[in-house]
Design a protein around this motif. Structure first.
Motif, mmCIF file in Angstrom:
data_model
loop_
_atom_site.group_PDB
_atom_site.id
_atom_site.type_symbol
_atom_site.label_atom_id
_atom_site.label_comp_id
_atom_site.label_asym_id
_atom_site.label_seq_id
_atom_site.Cartn_x
_atom_site.Cartn_y
_atom_site.Cartn_z
ATOM 1 N N LEU A 146 0.080 7.638 -11.305
ATOM 2 C CA LEU A 146 -0.246 6.363 -10.678
ATOM 3 C C LEU A 146 0.061 5.190 -11.608
ATOM 4 C CD1 LEU A 146 -3.630 7.242 -8.922
ATOM 5 C CD2 LEU A 146 -1.416 6.820 -7.830
ATOM 6 N N ASN A 147 -0.135 5.373 -12.901
ATOM 7 C CA ASN A 147 0.199 4.304 -13.857
ATOM 8 C C ASN A 147 1.694 3.991 -13.842
ATOM 9 O OD1 ASN A 147 -2.390 3.788 -14.727
ATOM 10 N ND2 ASN A 147 -2.277 5.150 -16.496
ATOM 11 N N LYS A 148 2.511 5.014 -13.734
ATOM 12 C CA LYS A 148 3.968 4.796 -13.676
ATOM 13 C C LYS A 148 4.348 4.011 -12.422
ATOM 14 C CE LYS A 148 5.335 8.860 -16.386
ATOM 15 N NZ LYS A 148 6.050 10.173 -16.371
ATOM 16 N N LYS A 149 3.690 4.318 -11.319
ATOM 17 C CA LYS A 149 3.967 3.596 -10.075
ATOM 18 C C LYS A 149 3.573 2.126 -10.208
ATOM 19 C CE LYS A 149 3.109 5.337 -6.077
ATOM 20 N NZ LYS A 149 2.426 5.943 -4.900
ATOM 21 N N LYS A 150 2.444 1.856 -10.849
ATOM 22 C CA LYS A 150 2.003 0.478 -11.033
ATOM 23 C C LYS A 150 2.964 -0.292 -11.951
ATOM 24 C CE LYS A 150 -2.977 1.029 -10.188
ATOM 25 N NZ LYS A 150 -3.282 -0.159 -9.381
ATOM 26 N N GLU A 151 3.425 0.362 -13.001
ATOM 27 C CA GLU A 151 4.389 -0.277 -13.901
ATOM 28 C C GLU A 151 5.647 -0.689 -13.132
ATOM 29 O OE1 GLU A 151 5.185 2.355 -17.090
ATOM 30 O OE2 GLU A 151 3.146 2.279 -17.919
ATOM 31 N N ALA A 152 6.096 0.190 -12.249
ATOM 32 C CA ALA A 152 7.287 -0.114 -11.452
ATOM 33 C C ALA A 152 7.023 -1.276 -10.493
ATOM 34 C CB ALA A 152 7.716 1.127 -10.673
ATOM 35 N N GLN A 153 5.817 -1.331 -9.920
ATOM 36 C CA GLN A 153 5.461 -2.424 -9.008
ATOM 37 C C GLN A 153 5.440 -3.765 -9.737
ATOM 38 O OE1 GLN A 153 1.734 -0.602 -7.515
ATOM 39 N NE2 GLN A 153 2.530 -0.940 -5.464
ATOM 40 N N VAL A 154 4.881 -3.786 -10.928
ATOM 41 C CA VAL A 154 4.826 -5.026 -11.706
ATOM 42 C C VAL A 154 6.236 -5.480 -12.080
ATOM 43 C CG1 VAL A 154 4.064 -6.055 -13.883
ATOM 44 C CG2 VAL A 154 2.502 -4.588 -12.597
ATOM 45 N N ALA A 155 7.070 -4.531 -12.492
ATOM 46 C CA ALA A 155 8.445 -4.876 -12.867
ATOM 47 C C ALA A 155 9.217 -5.431 -11.668
ATOM 48 C CB ALA A 155 9.152 -3.645 -13.431
ATOM 49 N N GLU A 156 9.017 -4.817 -10.495
ATOM 50 C CA GLU A 156 9.712 -5.280 -9.292
ATOM 51 C C GLU A 156 9.241 -6.672 -8.886
ATOM 52 O OE1 GLU A 156 10.309 -6.211 -5.197
ATOM 53 O OE2 GLU A 156 8.342 -5.660 -6.025
ATOM 54 N N GLU A 158 -5.871 -1.966 -4.979
ATOM 55 C CA GLU A 158 -5.368 -3.304 -4.638
ATOM 56 C C GLU A 158 -4.704 -3.983 -5.825
ATOM 57 O OE1 GLU A 158 -8.046 -5.650 -1.591
ATOM 58 O OE2 GLU A 158 -9.292 -4.743 -3.143
ATOM 59 N N ASN A 159 -5.275 -3.803 -6.991
ATOM 60 C CA ASN A 159 -4.859 -4.541 -8.183
ATOM 61 C C ASN A 159 -3.754 -3.783 -8.923
ATOM 62 O OD1 ASN A 159 -4.636 -6.051 -10.504
ATOM 63 N ND2 ASN A 159 -6.808 -5.987 -11.016
ATOM 64 N N ILE A 160 -2.529 -4.271 -8.825
ATOM 65 C CA ILE A 160 -1.416 -3.555 -9.455
ATOM 66 C C ILE A 160 -1.453 -3.659 -10.972
ATOM 67 C CG2 ILE A 160 0.075 -3.827 -7.441
ATOM 68 C CD1 ILE A 160 1.543 -6.044 -8.935
ATOM 69 N N TYR A 161 -2.303 -4.533 -11.511
ATOM 70 C CA TYR A 161 -2.403 -4.685 -12.962
ATOM 71 C C TYR A 161 -3.458 -3.759 -13.563
ATOM 72 C CZ TYR A 161 0.250 -8.867 -11.891
ATOM 73 O OH TYR A 161 1.212 -9.740 -11.434
ATOM 74 N N PHE A 162 -4.179 -3.050 -12.718
ATOM 75 C CA PHE A 162 -5.201 -2.122 -13.209
ATOM 76 C C PHE A 162 -4.518 -0.866 -13.760
ATOM 77 C CE2 PHE A 162 -8.302 1.249 -13.018
ATOM 78 C CZ PHE A 162 -9.496 0.642 -13.349
ATOM 79 N N VAL A 163 -4.926 -0.450 -14.964
ATOM 80 C CA VAL A 163 -4.343 0.725 -15.616
ATOM 81 C C VAL A 163 -5.393 1.824 -15.707
ATOM 82 C CG1 VAL A 163 -3.246 1.628 -17.700
ATOM 83 C CG2 VAL A 163 -2.762 -0.721 -16.947
ATOM 84 N N TYR A 164 -5.046 3.010 -15.240
ATOM 85 C CA TYR A 164 -5.973 4.145 -15.284
ATOM 86 C C TYR A 164 -5.991 4.779 -16.670
ATOM 87 C CZ TYR A 164 -5.792 3.795 -10.193
ATOM 88 O OH TYR A 164 -5.858 3.336 -8.899
ATOM 89 N N THR A 165 -7.140 5.297 -17.040
ATOM 90 C CA THR A 165 -7.287 6.019 -18.306
ATOM 91 C C THR A 165 -7.217 7.512 -18.017
ATOM 92 O OG1 THR A 165 -8.731 4.275 -19.145
ATOM 93 C CG2 THR A 165 -8.751 6.369 -20.321
ATOM 94 N N ALA A 166 -6.272 8.195 -18.638
ATOM 95 C CA ALA A 166 -6.049 9.617 -18.347
ATOM 96 C C ALA A 166 -7.138 10.482 -18.950
ATOM 97 C CB ALA A 166 -4.690 10.053 -18.869
#
Length: 514
Positions: free
Chosen positions: A468-478, A506-514
Motif C-alpha cells: 500500500l505504501n508503494k501505491k501511495k508513493e505512485a499516487q503522490v508522484a502522479e 483518503e489521505n494519500i500522504y499517510f504512510v503505513y508502518t510495516a
C-alpha cells in the motif's frame, strides 16, 4: 450522537482545482480539534532541542500514569488466578465460567464504551471507569454465591473494556509514530511486573490464618482500594489531548501538535463519522489485525487464569507456586521493553511480534514433550518461555496507533481489536478443561498451533502495508506531475492534510508502518 457523512477524495477536498495549487481553505468543521489551536498551515517551527525537552516533559507524566492504569487493570483482571489457590470456594466448570464472565462483560461493552468515550473527555471517562471497577473489585470479597461472583466479574469486564482503546488513543495524540511503540511498551510492561508484584503480595497474604477474612478476600479489598486511588490520579492529572493538556503551556501545546503533523495521524474529533466506521469494517488490514489479536488472546485467556494451576501440577506447593510466578513476569517485562524499543528503532511492527512467537512455540513444545518427565526445573522454565507471546499485544496496540487515521476509524479499529481480545480470552478459558487437568495437554497443543499460524499472518500483514505504501508513493508522484507542483507545494499540502480527520485510505500522504 451527531453523525457526519463525508466521503470524497483527498484531492477534491484539499486542493484548488482552478489554480492547480494547494488550496488555502479547508473544511474546519470536520477536522480535528487541533485545527482550532494551530490552524491549517504549519503555524510555527520548533527546534529539535525544544521538541526533545517537550517530549521529556510529556514522558514524565503521560507514560507513568498510563503504566499505573495498566498495572492496576492487569492485576485486577488476574486476581482470580491468585484467588484460585488461596481459598476461593469456586471449582471445576464454575471456575471456568467465572473466568469467562470477565471477558463476556468486556465483549458486550467494548463498542459502546469506545463511542461513549469519543463524545466525552477521554481521560475523565477513563478515570471514572477505574474508580467504578475498584469498588466492584472490593465487592468481590462480599460475594456470597457463585451467581454474585459471576455478576461482579461481568461488571468488572465492562468497566475495564475502555482501558486499552483509551490509552492507545492518548499515546497516539501525544507521540510520533517512531515513539509510540516504546511508550506503549512502557505501560504494557506492567503485565509482566504485575506477575512479580501480585505473586509476592499473594504469597505474603497466604500466611494469614483467615480468622478475620479469607486470604482471597484480602486480595480483592487491597487491589480494589489501589484501583480507586489510581482512578483519582487519572481524573486529576491525565490529559485528554494536547489541546486540553493543562500541564503544558500554550506554546508547548502548539509544539506538541506540530510534532505530529508529518505523521498524518491527526488527534481528536468529537463527531462520529459513519463512513469512517464503514471503512474500518471494509479494510482488509483491520480483519488481519483482528485475527492476529484473536490468535494472541486465546492463549492469554487460558494462561492468565490457569498458569498457577499448571505450575502447581509440577509438584510445587501453593506458596511456592505464588513466588515462582515472579521470574516469568520479569522475563515478560524485559521482552515487552525490548520489542517496543526495537519496533520504534527499526520502524517495524510485525517482526517484533515474530520475536515473541518463537519462544512461546518452543515453550509449549517443551511442556508437551516433557509432560510427566518429572523435570520440574525444565517444565518451569518452559512456562516462562510460553508467556513471552504476551508482549506481542503491545505491538498490536502500537500497530493500530501508527497505521490508522481518522478518529472514528481509529476508535472503531481499536474496538474491533479489543472485541477480538475478549472473544479470544473467552475461548481461552475453555481450552483448559477440568477433564484435562492437571496436564492440560490439549490446551498446550492449541497454544503451539495458534502461535505458528500467527507467524505466517505477521508476514502477510507486513507485505500488505508495504504494498500500500508503494501505491501511495505512485499516487503522490502522479499528482505532483499532473499539477506541476514542486517539493515545497507537496510538503505544504502534506502539512495541511495532517489534522483534517481524513482516514488513512483518503489521505494519500499517510504512510503505513510495516
Amino acid at each position: 450522537m451527531s453523525v457526519t457523512h463525508r466521503k470524497s477524495s483527498t484531492e477534491d477536498v484539499l486542493t484548488d482545482e482552478k489554480s492547480d495549487r494547494p488550496s488555502s481553505s479547508i473544511d474546519l468543521q470536520h477536522g480535528d480539534e487541533a485545527l482550532r489551536l494551530i490552524g491549517v498551515e504549519r503555524s510555527a517551527q520548533f527546534s529539535d532541542e525544544y521538541n526533545a525537552k517537550l517530549r521529556r516533559k510529556m514522558d514524565l507524566l503521560i507514560p507513568p500514569i498510563c503504566a499505573a492504569v495498566y498495572f492496576t487493570q492487569f492485576l485486577d483482571k488476574t486476581s482470580l488466578n491468585y484467588a484460585s489457590i488461596m481459598g476461593l470456594p469456586i471449582f471445576g466448570q464454575r471456575y471456568n465460567l467465572v473466568s469467562l464472565a470477565f471477558y463476556l462483560g468486556f465483549l458486550v461493552w467494548e463498542f459502546p464504551t469506545v463511542y461513549i468515550s469519543q463524545r466525552l473527555r477521554l481521560a475523565k471517562y477513563l478515570g471514572a471507569n477505574i474508580v467504578a471497577w475498584g469498588i466492584i473489585l472490593m465487592l468481590h470479597a462480599a460475594a456470597p454465591t457463585f451467581q454474585a461472583f459471576f455478576a461482579l466479574r461481568f461488571l468488572l469486564g465492562m468497566c475495564e473494556s475502555c482501558v486499552a482503546p483509551s490509552l492507545i488513543l492518548i499515546i497516539g495524540m501525544f507521540y510520533k509514530k517512531n515513539e509510540q511503540a516504546s511508550r506503549i511498551s512502557w505501560f504494557y510492561v506492567m503485565n509482566g511486573l504485575t506477575s512479580v508484584f501480585g505473586g509476592f503480595v499473594a504469597y505474603g497474604i497466604s500466611f494469614d490464618n483467615g480468622r478475620v477474612l479469607a486470604p482471597f478476600k484480602i486480595i480483592y479489598i487491597l487491589l480494589g482500594g489501589l484501583a480507586i486511588l489510581v482512578g483519582v490520579c487519572v481524573l486529576i492529572w491525565l490529559p485528554d489531548s494536547p489541546v486540553h493538556a493543562k500541564f503544558l503551556t500554550q506554546e508547548e501545546r502548539i509544539a506538541a501538535l506540530e510534532r505530529l503533523r508529518d505523521d498524518q495521524g491527526g488527534t481528536e474529533n468529537k463527531t462520529f463519522k459513519k463512513y469512517q466506521m464503514f471503512e474500518a469494517f471494509t479494510d482488509i488490514r483491520t480483519w488481519f489485525i483482528v485475527l492476529s489479536t484473536l490468535l494472541t488472546s486465546i492463549p492469554n485467556g487460558g494462561l492468565s487464569n490457569f498458569s498457577a494451576l499448571i505450575v502447581k501440577s509440577f509438584g510445587y506447593t501453593s506458596k511456592q507456586t505464588l513466588i515462582l510466578s515472579a521470574p516469568g513476569g520479569a522475563i515478560g517485562a524485559l521482552t515487552t521493553l525490548f520489542v517496543g524499543w526495537y519496533s520504534d528503532k527499526k520502524n517495524e511492527r510485525m517482526l517484533p511480534i515474530v520475536f515473541c512467537m518463537v519462544p512461546t512455540i518452543i515453550g509449549s513444545g517443551m511442556l508437551i514433550g516433557l509432560n510427566g518427565s518429572g523435570h520440574k526445573g525444565a517444565l518451569l522454565f518452559a512456562t516462562y518461555l510460553i508467556g513471552m507471546f504476551g508482549s506481542s499485544l503491545s505491538i498490536i496496540y502500537a500497530y493500530n496507533a501508527s497505521n490508522t487515521s481518522g478518529y472514528t476509524k481509529k476508535a472503531t479499529v481499536n474496538a474491533m481489536t479489543l472485541v477480538a481480545f475478549s472473544v479470544g480470552n473467552v475461548i481461552g478459558t475453555e481450552i483448559f478443561l477440568p477433564q484435562d487437568a492437571p496436564d492440560y495437554i490439549p490446551g498446550k497443543i492449541a497454544i503451539m498451533v495458534l502461535m505458528i499460524v500467527q507467524l505466517f499472518l505477521c508476514f502477510v500483514l507486513r507485505w500488505v502495508n508495504l504494498h500500500l505504501n508503494k501505491k501511495k508513493e505512485a499516487q503522490v508522484a502522479e499528482l505532483k506531475a499532473r499539477k506541476g507542483w514542486n517539493d515545497a507545494d507537496v510538503q505544504r499540502e502534506r502539512d495541511r492534510h495532517a489534522f483534517a480527520d481524513l482516514t488513512d485510505h483518503e489521505n494519500i500522504y499517510f504512510v503505513y508502518t510495516a
